[in-house]
Write an enzyme that holds these catalytic residues in place. Sequence first.
Site, PDB file in Angstrom:
ATOM      1  CG  HIS A  47     -10.582   4.148   1.049  1.00 57.70           C
ATOM      2  ND1 HIS A  47      -9.391   4.743   1.354  1.00 57.70           N
ATOM      3  CD2 HIS A  47     -11.682   4.808   1.260  1.00 57.70           C
ATOM      4  CE1 HIS A  47      -9.652   5.917   2.035  1.00 57.70           C
ATOM      5  NE2 HIS A  47     -10.835   6.022   2.077  1.00 57.70           N
ATOM      6  CG  ASP A  60      -2.356   4.707   3.374  1.00 57.01           C
ATOM      7  OD1 ASP A  60      -2.213   4.965   2.314  1.00 57.01           O
ATOM      8  OD2 ASP A  60      -3.514   5.051   4.078  1.00 57.01           O
ATOM      9  CG  HIS A 109      -2.144   0.940   1.158  1.00 56.69           C
ATOM     10  ND1 HIS A 109      -3.389   0.642   1.395  1.00 56.69           N
ATOM     11  CD2 HIS A 109      -2.059   2.310   0.826  1.00 56.69           C
ATOM     12  CE1 HIS A 109      -4.208   1.729   1.191  1.00 56.69           C
ATOM     13  NE2 HIS A 109      -3.597   2.624   0.714  1.00 56.69           N
ATOM     14  CG  ASN A 144      -9.714   8.961   5.527  1.00 54.86           C
ATOM     15  OD1 ASN A 144     -10.049   8.840   6.484  1.00 54.86           O
ATOM     16  ND2 ASN A 144     -10.195   9.336   4.321  1.00 54.86           N
ATOM     17  CG  HIS A 181      -6.180   2.208   5.037  1.00 53.73           C
ATOM     18  ND1 HIS A 181      -7.745   2.365   5.170  1.00 53.73           N
ATOM     19  CD2 HIS A 181      -6.074   2.603   3.969  1.00 53.73           C
ATOM     20  CE1 HIS A 181      -8.284   2.779   3.971  1.00 53.73           C
ATOM     21  NE2 HIS A 181      -7.048   3.219   3.062  1.00 53.73           N
TER      22      HIS A 181
END
Length: 421
Positions: free
Chosen positions: A177, A303, A59, A276, A230
Amino acid sequence: MLLLKNARVVDYTTVTDKIQDILINAGEIIKISENIEAEANKVIDCAGLVAIPGLFDMHVHARDPGQTHKENLLTCAEAAAAGGVTGFLCMPNTEPVIDSVETINYITEKAKDCKVKIHVSCAITEKQEGKTLCDFAALAKAGAVAITDDGRPVKSAQLMGEAIIKGDDLKLAVISHCEDLSIACGGAMNAGLVSIQLGVRGIHRSSENIMTSREIDLARDLYGKVHIAHVSTKEACAKIRAAKEEGVGVTCETAPHYFALTEEALRTRDADYRMNPPLRLQADVDAIIEAIADKTIDCIITDHAPHSPEEKADFRSAPNGVIGLETSLAATLTFLYHTGKIDLFDVVRLMCVNPRRILGIDGGKLEVGEAADITLFNPDEEWLVEPEKFKSKSRNSCFKGMKLKGRVKYTIVDGEVVYED
Protein backbone atom coordinates in the site's frame (compact mmCIF):
# COMPACT_ATOMS: atom_id res chain seq x y z
CA MET A 1 -22.81 -33.15 -16.04
CA LEU A 2 -23.24 -29.56 -17.19
CA LEU A 3 -23.14 -28.65 -20.88
CA LEU A 4 -22.62 -25.09 -22.08
CA LYS A 5 -23.73 -24.76 -25.71
CA ASN A 6 -22.77 -22.18 -28.33
CA ALA A 7 -20.62 -19.94 -26.14
CA ARG A 8 -17.98 -17.59 -27.51
CA VAL A 9 -15.05 -19.16 -25.67
CA VAL A 10 -12.24 -16.67 -25.01
CA ASP A 11 -9.07 -18.04 -23.37
CA TYR A 12 -5.82 -16.09 -23.10
CA THR A 13 -3.41 -18.98 -22.54
CA THR A 14 -4.58 -21.01 -25.54
CA VAL A 15 -5.32 -17.91 -27.67
CA THR A 16 -8.85 -19.23 -28.27
CA ASP A 17 -11.72 -17.06 -29.48
CA LYS A 18 -14.41 -19.15 -31.16
CA ILE A 19 -17.92 -20.50 -30.75
CA GLN A 20 -17.68 -23.80 -28.86
CA ASP A 21 -19.42 -26.03 -26.33
CA ILE A 22 -17.98 -26.81 -22.90
CA LEU A 23 -18.75 -30.09 -21.13
CA ILE A 24 -18.25 -30.20 -17.37
CA ASN A 25 -18.26 -33.18 -15.02
CA ALA A 26 -17.29 -33.54 -11.35
CA GLY A 27 -16.17 -29.93 -11.21
CA GLU A 28 -13.78 -30.17 -14.15
CA ILE A 29 -13.85 -29.27 -17.81
CA ILE A 30 -13.79 -32.57 -19.68
CA LYS A 31 -14.32 -31.41 -23.25
CA ILE A 32 -14.26 -28.20 -25.29
CA SER A 33 -15.23 -28.42 -28.94
CA GLU A 34 -17.95 -27.65 -31.42
CA ASN A 35 -21.26 -29.54 -31.37
CA ILE A 36 -20.78 -31.67 -28.25
CA GLU A 37 -23.48 -34.28 -27.81
CA ALA A 38 -23.82 -35.61 -24.27
CA GLU A 39 -26.43 -36.71 -21.74
CA ALA A 40 -26.01 -33.76 -19.39
CA ASN A 41 -28.03 -33.06 -16.25
CA LYS A 42 -28.21 -29.39 -17.21
CA VAL A 43 -27.78 -27.68 -20.57
CA ILE A 44 -27.35 -23.90 -20.90
CA ASP A 45 -27.75 -22.26 -24.29
CA CYS A 46 -25.01 -19.62 -24.29
CA ALA A 47 -25.73 -18.12 -27.71
CA GLY A 48 -24.70 -14.47 -27.60
CA LEU A 49 -22.66 -14.98 -24.42
CA VAL A 50 -18.90 -14.89 -23.89
CA ALA A 51 -17.32 -17.61 -21.73
CA ILE A 52 -14.07 -16.72 -19.97
CA PRO A 53 -12.18 -18.22 -17.03
CA GLY A 54 -13.74 -17.10 -13.77
CA LEU A 55 -12.60 -13.66 -12.65
CA PHE A 56 -10.22 -13.47 -9.69
CA ASP A 57 -10.08 -10.30 -7.58
CA MET A 58 -6.83 -10.06 -5.63
CA HIS A 59 -7.86 -7.05 -3.53
CA VAL A 60 -11.04 -7.41 -1.46
CA HIS A 61 -11.97 -6.15 2.01
CA ALA A 62 -14.50 -8.71 3.21
CA ARG A 63 -14.69 -7.02 6.68
CA ASP A 64 -14.84 -10.42 8.37
CA PRO A 65 -14.00 -10.84 11.23
CA GLY A 66 -15.03 -7.85 13.29
CA GLN A 67 -16.79 -5.46 10.91
CA THR A 68 -19.63 -7.65 9.72
CA HIS A 69 -22.18 -4.83 9.84
CA LYS A 70 -20.48 -3.71 6.60
CA GLU A 71 -19.94 -7.11 4.98
CA ASN A 72 -19.15 -10.70 5.86
CA LEU A 73 -17.57 -13.57 3.97
CA LEU A 74 -20.93 -14.98 2.90
CA THR A 75 -22.33 -11.70 1.56
CA CYS A 76 -18.99 -10.83 0.00
CA ALA A 77 -19.02 -14.17 -1.82
CA GLU A 78 -22.59 -13.52 -2.98
CA ALA A 79 -21.52 -10.14 -4.36
CA ALA A 80 -18.50 -11.69 -6.02
CA ALA A 81 -20.60 -14.37 -7.72
CA ALA A 82 -23.02 -11.72 -9.00
CA GLY A 83 -20.08 -9.92 -10.57
CA GLY A 84 -18.64 -13.01 -12.24
CA VAL A 85 -15.84 -13.28 -9.67
CA THR A 86 -15.15 -16.93 -8.86
CA GLY A 87 -12.42 -16.26 -6.30
CA PHE A 88 -10.87 -13.43 -4.33
CA LEU A 89 -8.10 -12.51 -1.90
CA CYS A 90 -9.08 -11.11 1.51
CA MET A 91 -7.16 -8.11 2.79
CA PRO A 92 -5.99 -8.38 6.43
CA ASN A 93 -7.17 -5.09 7.97
CA THR A 94 -10.02 -6.73 9.88
CA GLU A 95 -10.75 -6.79 13.63
CA PRO A 96 -8.67 -8.59 14.74
CA VAL A 97 -6.06 -8.11 12.04
CA ILE A 98 -5.27 -11.27 10.08
CA ASP A 99 -1.89 -11.83 11.69
CA SER A 100 -2.43 -15.18 13.40
CA VAL A 101 -3.04 -18.79 12.46
CA GLU A 102 -6.28 -18.70 14.46
CA THR A 103 -7.74 -15.90 12.33
CA ILE A 104 -6.71 -17.62 9.11
CA ASN A 105 -8.37 -20.80 10.34
CA TYR A 106 -11.56 -18.85 11.11
CA ILE A 107 -11.69 -17.49 7.56
CA THR A 108 -10.80 -20.82 5.96
CA GLU A 109 -13.53 -22.61 7.89
CA LYS A 110 -16.19 -20.01 7.13
CA ALA A 111 -15.15 -19.93 3.45
CA LYS A 112 -16.26 -23.54 3.08
CA ASP A 113 -19.88 -22.31 3.10
CA CYS A 114 -19.24 -19.56 0.54
CA LYS A 115 -20.16 -19.63 -3.15
CA VAL A 116 -16.72 -18.67 -4.43
CA LYS A 117 -13.11 -19.56 -3.61
CA ILE A 118 -11.63 -17.36 -0.90
CA HIS A 119 -7.90 -16.93 -0.30
CA VAL A 120 -6.20 -15.10 2.53
CA SER A 121 -3.51 -12.46 2.81
CA CYS A 122 -1.97 -11.83 6.20
CA ALA A 123 -0.44 -8.70 7.64
CA ILE A 124 3.22 -7.85 7.18
CA THR A 125 3.52 -6.48 10.70
CA GLU A 126 1.76 -7.56 13.89
CA LYS A 127 -1.57 -5.74 14.25
CA GLN A 128 -0.46 -3.70 11.23
CA GLU A 129 1.41 -1.44 13.64
CA GLY A 130 4.59 -1.33 11.54
CA LYS A 131 6.84 -2.50 14.38
CA THR A 132 7.35 -6.28 14.29
CA LEU A 133 7.14 -8.67 11.35
CA CYS A 134 4.56 -11.43 11.57
CA ASP A 135 5.53 -15.11 11.58
CA PHE A 136 5.24 -15.55 7.83
CA ALA A 137 6.26 -19.20 7.84
CA ALA A 138 3.46 -20.16 10.23
CA LEU A 139 0.92 -18.06 8.36
CA ALA A 140 1.95 -19.52 5.00
CA LYS A 141 1.64 -23.01 6.43
CA ALA A 142 -1.89 -22.11 7.60
CA GLY A 143 -2.82 -21.10 4.04
CA ALA A 144 -1.88 -17.45 3.48
CA VAL A 145 -0.80 -16.71 -0.09
CA ALA A 146 0.22 -13.06 0.32
CA ILE A 147 1.43 -10.54 2.88
CA THR A 148 0.37 -6.89 3.06
CA ASP A 149 -0.38 -4.14 5.52
CA ASP A 150 -2.98 -2.82 3.07
CA GLY A 151 -4.87 0.11 4.53
CA ARG A 152 -1.63 1.33 6.07
CA PRO A 153 1.86 1.50 4.57
CA VAL A 154 4.88 -0.14 6.16
CA LYS A 155 6.71 2.99 7.27
CA SER A 156 10.09 1.35 7.87
CA ALA A 157 12.04 0.62 4.69
CA GLN A 158 14.15 -1.86 6.65
CA LEU A 159 11.09 -3.87 7.71
CA MET A 160 9.65 -3.75 4.21
CA GLY A 161 12.94 -5.00 2.81
CA GLU A 162 12.96 -7.90 5.25
CA ALA A 163 9.37 -8.70 4.28
CA ILE A 164 10.31 -8.78 0.59
CA ILE A 165 13.18 -11.18 1.26
CA LYS A 166 11.15 -13.50 3.51
CA GLY A 167 8.09 -13.33 1.28
CA ASP A 168 10.18 -14.36 -1.71
CA ASP A 169 11.66 -17.29 0.24
CA LEU A 170 8.19 -18.52 1.23
CA LYS A 171 6.60 -17.83 -2.17
CA LEU A 172 4.26 -15.27 -0.61
CA ALA A 173 3.24 -12.33 -2.78
CA VAL A 174 4.32 -9.08 -1.12
CA ILE A 175 1.69 -6.37 -1.70
CA SER A 176 2.46 -2.76 -0.90
CA HIS A 177 0.00 0.00 0.00
CA CYS A 178 2.06 2.92 -1.31
CA GLU A 179 1.29 5.95 0.82
CA ASP A 180 3.54 8.28 2.76
CA LEU A 181 1.31 9.22 5.68
CA SER A 182 3.38 12.29 6.53
CA ILE A 183 2.43 13.68 3.13
CA ALA A 184 -1.13 12.32 2.99
CA CYS A 185 -1.69 14.03 6.34
CA GLY A 186 -5.30 12.91 6.81
CA GLY A 187 -6.52 14.27 3.49
CA ALA A 188 -9.95 13.35 2.12
CA MET A 189 -9.43 13.69 -1.65
CA ASN A 190 -6.85 14.49 -4.31
CA ALA A 191 -4.91 17.67 -3.57
CA GLY A 192 -5.70 20.07 -6.39
CA LEU A 193 -8.09 22.67 -7.72
CA VAL A 194 -11.25 20.84 -6.65
CA SER A 195 -10.04 20.25 -3.08
CA ILE A 196 -9.11 23.94 -2.81
CA GLN A 197 -12.50 25.07 -4.14
CA LEU A 198 -14.32 22.71 -1.76
CA GLY A 199 -12.17 23.72 1.18
CA VAL A 200 -11.18 20.11 1.85
CA ARG A 201 -7.72 18.90 2.86
CA GLY A 202 -6.14 17.09 -0.05
CA ILE A 203 -3.85 14.05 -0.42
CA HIS A 204 -0.88 15.03 -2.56
CA ARG A 205 0.08 12.65 -5.35
CA SER A 206 3.67 12.59 -4.09
CA SER A 207 2.41 10.48 -1.18
CA GLU A 208 1.87 7.60 -3.60
CA ASN A 209 4.76 8.36 -5.91
CA ILE A 210 7.48 8.49 -3.25
CA MET A 211 6.47 5.15 -1.73
CA THR A 212 6.20 3.56 -5.16
CA SER A 213 9.80 4.59 -5.81
CA ARG A 214 10.90 3.16 -2.48
CA GLU A 215 9.33 -0.23 -3.14
CA ILE A 216 10.86 -0.40 -6.61
CA ASP A 217 14.28 0.43 -5.15
CA LEU A 218 13.92 -2.26 -2.50
CA ALA A 219 12.86 -4.90 -5.03
CA ARG A 220 15.78 -3.94 -7.29
CA ASP A 221 18.43 -3.88 -4.59
CA LEU A 222 17.22 -7.04 -2.85
CA TYR A 223 16.55 -8.99 -6.07
CA GLY A 224 13.04 -9.55 -4.78
CA LYS A 225 9.47 -9.07 -5.94
CA VAL A 226 6.84 -6.56 -4.90
CA HIS A 227 3.29 -5.93 -6.07
CA ILE A 228 2.09 -2.32 -6.00
CA ALA A 229 -1.56 -2.00 -4.96
CA HIS A 230 -4.20 0.34 -6.46
CA VAL A 231 -2.04 2.51 -8.74
CA SER A 232 -3.67 5.90 -9.37
CA THR A 233 -1.10 8.42 -10.66
CA LYS A 234 0.62 8.96 -13.99
CA GLU A 235 3.98 9.23 -12.22
CA ALA A 236 3.55 5.83 -10.53
CA CYS A 237 2.73 4.30 -13.93
CA ALA A 238 5.90 5.79 -15.41
CA LYS A 239 8.07 4.57 -12.53
CA ILE A 240 6.69 1.03 -12.74
CA ARG A 241 7.04 0.95 -16.53
CA ALA A 242 10.70 1.99 -16.32
CA ALA A 243 11.37 -0.55 -13.56
CA LYS A 244 9.86 -3.36 -15.61
CA GLU A 245 11.96 -2.39 -18.63
CA GLU A 246 15.00 -2.60 -16.33
CA GLY A 247 13.97 -6.09 -15.19
CA VAL A 248 12.95 -5.24 -11.63
CA GLY A 249 10.53 -7.74 -10.07
CA VAL A 250 7.58 -5.38 -9.79
CA THR A 251 3.93 -5.97 -10.70
CA CYS A 252 0.93 -3.76 -10.08
CA GLU A 253 -2.83 -3.34 -10.18
CA THR A 254 -5.45 -0.66 -10.60
CA ALA A 255 -9.20 -0.43 -10.08
CA PRO A 256 -12.02 0.59 -12.45
CA HIS A 257 -12.65 3.91 -10.71
CA TYR A 258 -9.12 5.02 -11.58
CA PHE A 259 -9.70 4.61 -15.32
CA ALA A 260 -13.33 5.77 -15.30
CA LEU A 261 -13.64 8.76 -12.93
CA THR A 262 -11.78 11.91 -11.90
CA GLU A 263 -11.75 14.22 -8.89
CA GLU A 264 -14.57 16.18 -10.54
CA ALA A 265 -16.98 13.58 -9.07
CA LEU A 266 -16.18 14.97 -5.61
CA ARG A 267 -17.93 18.26 -6.42
CA THR A 268 -21.16 16.51 -5.40
CA ARG A 269 -19.78 16.21 -1.85
CA ASP A 270 -20.85 12.57 -1.91
CA ALA A 271 -18.56 10.36 0.17
CA ASP A 272 -19.28 7.41 -2.11
CA TYR A 273 -16.66 8.96 -4.41
CA ARG A 274 -14.04 8.98 -1.68
CA MET A 275 -11.46 6.21 -1.61
CA ASN A 276 -7.74 5.87 -0.92
CA PRO A 277 -5.82 6.56 -3.07
CA PRO A 278 -8.28 9.19 -4.25
CA LEU A 279 -9.70 9.91 -7.68
CA ARG A 280 -7.14 11.98 -9.55
CA LEU A 281 -7.00 14.11 -12.73
CA GLN A 282 -7.96 13.30 -16.32
CA ALA A 283 -4.23 13.11 -17.14
CA ASP A 284 -3.95 10.32 -14.56
CA VAL A 285 -6.95 8.49 -16.01
CA ASP A 286 -5.35 8.68 -19.45
CA ALA A 287 -2.04 7.39 -18.07
CA ILE A 288 -3.75 4.50 -16.26
CA ILE A 289 -5.50 3.47 -19.49
CA GLU A 290 -2.22 3.68 -21.41
CA ALA A 291 -0.49 1.57 -18.74
CA ILE A 292 -3.25 -1.04 -18.92
CA ALA A 293 -3.00 -1.21 -22.70
CA ASP A 294 0.80 -1.51 -22.79
CA LYS A 295 0.86 -4.15 -20.01
CA THR A 296 2.58 -1.97 -17.42
CA ILE A 297 -0.44 -2.60 -15.21
CA ASP A 298 -0.87 -6.34 -14.63
CA CYS A 299 -4.27 -6.62 -12.96
CA ILE A 300 -7.64 -4.97 -12.62
CA ILE A 301 -8.99 -5.35 -9.09
CA THR A 302 -11.80 -3.70 -7.12
CA ASP A 303 -10.38 -2.76 -3.72
CA HIS A 304 -13.94 -3.65 -2.63
CA ALA A 305 -14.32 -1.68 0.61
CA PRO A 306 -17.82 -1.81 2.10
CA HIS A 307 -19.11 0.83 4.53
CA SER A 308 -22.58 1.35 5.91
CA PRO A 309 -24.75 4.24 4.69
CA GLU A 310 -24.49 5.84 8.14
CA GLU A 311 -20.69 5.79 7.96
CA LYS A 312 -20.75 7.34 4.49
CA ALA A 313 -23.35 10.02 5.34
CA ASP A 314 -20.96 12.88 6.13
CA PHE A 315 -18.63 13.88 3.29
CA ARG A 316 -15.77 15.10 5.44
CA SER A 317 -15.74 12.48 8.19
CA ALA A 318 -16.71 9.37 6.20
CA PRO A 319 -14.19 6.53 5.90
CA ASN A 320 -12.54 6.00 2.53
CA GLY A 321 -13.58 3.15 0.27
CA VAL A 322 -16.06 2.00 -2.37
CA ILE A 323 -17.53 -1.36 -3.30
CA GLY A 324 -16.88 -2.88 -6.71
CA LEU A 325 -17.32 -6.63 -6.97
CA GLU A 326 -20.64 -6.39 -8.80
CA THR A 327 -19.50 -3.76 -11.30
CA SER A 328 -15.83 -4.54 -12.06
CA LEU A 329 -16.32 -6.56 -15.24
CA ALA A 330 -19.05 -4.27 -16.56
CA ALA A 331 -16.97 -1.15 -15.88
CA THR A 332 -13.94 -2.70 -17.56
CA LEU A 333 -15.99 -3.62 -20.62
CA THR A 334 -17.65 -0.19 -20.72
CA PHE A 335 -14.59 2.01 -20.34
CA LEU A 336 -11.87 -0.14 -21.90
CA TYR A 337 -13.27 -2.86 -24.19
CA HIS A 338 -16.12 -0.97 -25.82
CA THR A 339 -13.87 2.06 -26.32
CA GLY A 340 -11.33 -0.05 -28.18
CA LYS A 341 -8.55 0.37 -25.60
CA ILE A 342 -8.24 -3.39 -24.95
CA ASP A 343 -9.69 -6.61 -26.38
CA LEU A 344 -11.25 -9.61 -24.65
CA PHE A 345 -7.91 -11.40 -24.43
CA ASP A 346 -6.68 -8.43 -22.40
CA VAL A 347 -9.74 -8.62 -20.14
CA VAL A 348 -8.93 -12.27 -19.40
CA ARG A 349 -5.24 -11.51 -18.86
CA LEU A 350 -5.96 -8.63 -16.47
CA MET A 351 -8.84 -10.12 -14.49
CA CYS A 352 -8.37 -13.90 -14.67
CA VAL A 353 -4.81 -14.93 -15.48
CA ASN A 354 -2.41 -12.41 -13.95
CA PRO A 355 -3.95 -12.16 -10.46
CA ARG A 356 -3.68 -15.93 -10.04
CA ARG A 357 -0.17 -16.00 -11.52
CA ILE A 358 1.08 -13.33 -9.12
CA LEU A 359 -0.42 -15.16 -6.14
CA GLY A 360 0.67 -18.63 -7.31
CA ILE A 361 -2.93 -19.86 -7.48
CA ASP A 362 -4.13 -22.44 -9.99
CA GLY A 363 -6.77 -21.57 -12.58
CA GLY A 364 -7.45 -18.85 -15.08
CA LYS A 365 -7.69 -21.25 -18.02
CA LEU A 366 -10.46 -22.81 -20.08
CA GLU A 367 -8.81 -26.13 -20.83
CA VAL A 368 -9.62 -29.81 -20.39
CA GLY A 369 -8.64 -30.91 -16.88
CA GLU A 370 -8.97 -27.43 -15.40
CA ALA A 371 -11.44 -26.59 -12.63
CA ALA A 372 -14.74 -25.45 -14.15
CA ASP A 373 -14.61 -21.87 -12.86
CA ILE A 374 -16.30 -19.91 -15.64
CA THR A 375 -17.85 -16.47 -16.12
CA LEU A 376 -20.52 -16.09 -18.80
CA PHE A 377 -21.55 -12.59 -19.82
CA ASN A 378 -23.38 -10.65 -22.50
CA PRO A 379 -20.85 -8.04 -23.64
CA ASP A 380 -23.48 -5.77 -25.20
CA GLU A 381 -26.26 -5.74 -22.60
CA GLU A 382 -26.69 -2.34 -20.98
CA TRP A 383 -27.89 -2.03 -17.40
CA LEU A 384 -28.39 0.63 -14.77
CA VAL A 385 -26.30 0.37 -11.61
CA GLU A 386 -28.76 0.28 -8.72
CA PRO A 387 -26.85 -0.44 -5.49
CA GLU A 388 -30.06 -1.20 -3.59
CA LYS A 389 -30.28 -4.37 -5.69
CA PHE A 390 -26.74 -5.51 -4.91
CA LYS A 391 -25.91 -8.72 -3.07
CA SER A 392 -23.36 -6.83 -0.98
CA LYS A 393 -24.45 -5.57 2.43
CA SER A 394 -23.15 -2.12 1.54
CA ARG A 395 -24.25 0.37 -1.11
CA ASN A 396 -21.24 2.70 -1.46
CA SER A 397 -20.73 2.31 -5.21
CA CYS A 398 -19.10 5.10 -7.21
CA PHE A 399 -20.85 3.77 -10.33
CA LYS A 400 -24.35 4.21 -8.89
CA GLY A 401 -26.86 5.60 -11.34
CA MET A 402 -24.54 4.92 -14.27
CA LYS A 403 -25.38 2.80 -17.32
CA LEU A 404 -22.76 0.14 -17.94
CA LYS A 405 -22.44 -2.09 -21.01
CA GLY A 406 -21.75 -5.76 -20.31
CA ARG A 407 -23.67 -7.96 -17.89
CA VAL A 408 -22.81 -11.18 -16.09
CA LYS A 409 -25.41 -13.86 -16.83
CA TYR A 410 -23.94 -16.97 -15.16
CA THR A 411 -21.11 -17.63 -12.71
CA ILE A 412 -19.89 -21.21 -12.38
CA VAL A 413 -17.58 -22.47 -9.63
CA ASP A 414 -16.30 -26.06 -9.71
CA GLY A 415 -19.01 -26.91 -12.20
CA GLU A 416 -21.88 -25.51 -10.11
CA VAL A 417 -23.94 -22.53 -11.19
CA VAL A 418 -23.59 -20.14 -8.23
CA TYR A 419 -25.18 -17.12 -9.91
CA GLU A 420 -27.75 -16.71 -12.67
CA ASP A 421 -29.07 -13.37 -13.83
